[in-house]
Design an enzyme around this catalytic site. Structure first.
Site, mmCIF file in Angstrom:
data_model
loop_
_atom_site.group_PDB
_atom_site.id
_atom_site.type_symbol
_atom_site.label_atom_id
_atom_site.label_comp_id
_atom_site.label_asym_id
_atom_site.label_seq_id
_atom_site.Cartn_x
_atom_site.Cartn_y
_atom_site.Cartn_z
ATOM 1 N N LEU A 138 0.820 -1.205 0.000
ATOM 2 C CA LEU A 138 0.000 0.000 0.000
ATOM 3 C C LEU A 138 0.864 1.268 0.000
ATOM 4 O O LEU A 138 1.873 1.329 0.685
ATOM 5 C CB LEU A 138 -0.867 -0.033 1.264
ATOM 6 C CG LEU A 138 -1.865 1.099 1.482
ATOM 7 C CD1 LEU A 138 -2.953 1.064 0.423
ATOM 8 C CD2 LEU A 138 -2.469 0.973 2.880
ATOM 9 N N HIS A 139 0.465 2.258 -0.779
ATOM 10 C CA HIS A 139 1.177 3.540 -0.757
ATOM 11 C C HIS A 139 0.255 4.653 -1.223
ATOM 12 O O HIS A 139 -0.600 4.444 -2.068
ATOM 13 C CB HIS A 139 2.433 3.486 -1.620
ATOM 14 C CG HIS A 139 2.213 2.975 -3.023
ATOM 15 N ND1 HIS A 139 1.977 1.645 -3.307
ATOM 16 C CD2 HIS A 139 2.192 3.610 -4.205
ATOM 17 C CE1 HIS A 139 1.830 1.490 -4.611
ATOM 18 N NE2 HIS A 139 1.942 2.666 -5.178
#
Ligand SMILES: [Zn+2]
Length: 180
Positions: A138-139
């Site tokens: 996730l980013h």
């Protein structure tokens, strides 16, 4: 150009490894099936030590960090990333989710102070179909924007010419990073 087009472009927003340098051929960091934390570029960044111009990390908290995108869509393009190898928002603990948002806020504040942009795109591509270049970790992206920059981005999206180096972006954002 619509926002959707801009975000779709982030499928090509590759990042460099913590110990490597941007691939001169511009080849994508492949997110192969079976990829685990040992082979994840974001996990390597998370393990790369304190913020420095070498690893591009701007800030490290207890569960998240902020790092420059090595293939920015505009100078200052940064990402807030959980230190833990999690794929989805739902996998985040409350503390991680809270600090990820803190990291995004700090990054946006630094962008505003350092670049005085006319706008900032802040968001995430959740999953490969949504355009995530690295869907398994996730980013959040934060990209400074200016009126009239869309034509530039449309025409040269694959061969972006940026007005400053990553090292310059790092120095500029670090100097502008919110204190306290
Ligand atoms: Zn990872």
């Amino acid at each position: 150009m619509s926002l959707e087009h801009l975000w779709a472009g982030w499928r090509n927003a590759y990042v460099t490894g913590a110990t490597g340098s941007p691939d001169p051929a511009g080849e994508p960091v492949r997110d192969e099936p079976g990829e685990d934390a040992d082979h994840c570029v974001f996990c390597r960044i998370a393990a790369s030590g304190p913020p420095s111009v070498d690893n591009g990390v701007l800030w490290v908290g207890s569960t998240t960090l902020v790092v420059l995108n090595a293939y920015p869509y505009a100078s200052g393009h940064l990402m807030a990333i959980p230190l833990r190898h999690v794929r989805s928002l739902g996998e985040l603990t409350d503390d991680e989710g809270s600090e990820l948002w803190t990291a995004a806020r700090l990054g946006v504040a630094a962008l505003e102070a350092a670049y005085r942009p006319e706008g900032i795109n802040l968001g995430a591509n959740l999953g490969e179909a949504a355009g995530a270049g690295i869907p398994r970790h996730l980013h959040l992206h934060a990209v400074p924007r200016w009126k009239g920059d869309t034509n530039f981005m449309t025409t040269v999206a694959d061969t972006r010419v940026l007005p400053e180096t990553l090292a310059s972006s790092w120095e500029r954002l670090t100097a502008a990073w919110p204190r306290g």
